[in-house]
Design an enzyme around this catalytic site. Structure first.
Site, PDB file in Angstrom:
ATOM      1  N   CYS A 111       0.829  -1.191   0.000  1.00 16.31           N
ATOM      2  CA  CYS A 111       0.000   0.000   0.000  1.00 16.31           C
ATOM      3  C   CYS A 111       0.867   1.245   0.000  1.00 16.31           C
ATOM      4  O   CYS A 111       2.074   1.193   0.086  1.00 16.31           O
ATOM      5  CB  CYS A 111      -0.914   0.020   1.216  1.00 16.31           C
ATOM      6  SG  CYS A 111      -0.065   0.536   2.715  1.00 16.31           S
ATOM      7  N   GLY A 112       0.195   2.373  -0.062  1.00 20.37           N
ATOM      8  CA  GLY A 112       0.920   3.633   0.006  1.00 20.37           C
ATOM      9  C   GLY A 112       0.829   4.393  -1.292  1.00 20.37           C
ATOM     10  O   GLY A 112       0.229   3.949  -2.268  1.00 20.37           O
TER      11      GLY A 112
END
Length: 270
Positions: A111-112
């Site tokens: 994620c991110g």
């Protein structure tokens, strides 16, 4: 704190035809819901332990807090039997995360933020100027870090299933180490420990990680003021771009006596 390891039955096979059943030790993976003033912010999958450090490091990486003084309190929620919900109260005057930051999904190592636009966004939101950090390291000091990290991975010795992040000084002395099923969590735990100890920014320090160097880990190091990120495996292209843009030193494939320096080679003596 919940259990860090559990035992599960396993069927062990070999090409010679041998078969046998035995218990195996596994690293625990459980969700941790992070709330701010009672409002859910995100859920991350983690190995229980050092949860306060994890949450403090996560909030620092997200720009919600900048120091231990920004935290009024952290506590496990009393309305649950499991220690898998942690509520944070921010200090007076510290703005709470707005709705755009709320993550109603599980956080994983994939994620991110990503993309060149993310680097542009981070330029205007850097709490520390790591490019000016004058720290210098020798190849010998860097080459010794993986083994020093590995010899302190106690839970990995029992499970073989955890990432590690270690914070070192310029002489190669280990200052803090954390393990977790998620490499991003291990980094958050180290940064959170440093924040709660009043050590940010982490000028002159080296962050050593047991896996690859992703954009997300590079961003977390930058937000903590760490000038050098080293990894035993490969960096991503965006991690290299961010490190170069921020003036960080990024070292990959740090194994044995060799390493690749992808950014900030001027900090490596000789």
């Amino acid at each position: 704190m919940g259990r860090i390891t559990v035992r599960r039955p396993v069927l062990r096979l070999s090409t010679s035809g041998a078969r046998g059943r035995r218990p195996d030790t596994l690293a625990v993976e459980e969700p941790l819901e992070i709330r701010v003033a009672g409002k859910p912010l995100t859920i991350t999958m983690r190995t229980p332990g050092d949860d306060f450090d994890l949450v403090a490091g996560f909030l620092a990486a997200e720009g919600v807090i900048a120091s231990a003084e920004d935290l009024a309190s952290m506590r496990y929620c009393a309305d649950t039997d499991e220690q898998n919900v942690l509520d944070v109260d921010l200090a007076a005057g510290v703005p709470a995360p707005d709705d755009s930051m709320t993550r109603a999904f599980a956080t994983t190592s994939a994620c991110g933020v990503c993309g060149k636009s993310s680097i542009e966004a981070l330029r205007s939101d850097r709490p520390y100027e790591v490019a000016a950090d004058p720290v210098r390291l020798t190849p010998d000091v860097l080459a010794a870090l993986p083994e020093r990290l590995r010899e302190r991975q106690r839970v990995f010795d029992r499970t073989g299933g955890l990432h590690a992040a270690g914070l070192f000084d310029a002489e190669g002395t280990l200052l803090a180490l954390r393990e977790d099923v998620g490499r991003h969590n291990a980094v958050d735990k180290v940064v959170g420990w440093a924040l709660r100890e009043g050590l940010l920014p982490l000028a002159g320090r080296v962050l050593m990680v047991s896996g690859r160097a992703s954009f997300e880990l590079t961003q977390k190091a930058m937000q903590a003021g760490i000038p050098v990120l080293a990894a035993v495996s490969a960096p991503s292209s965006l991690a290299v771009d961010l490190a170069a843009d921020a003036g960080m030193t990024l070292v990959g494939f740090l194994r044995g006596e060799t390493m690749n320096v992808y950014a900030g080679a001027e900090r490596i003596a000789g």
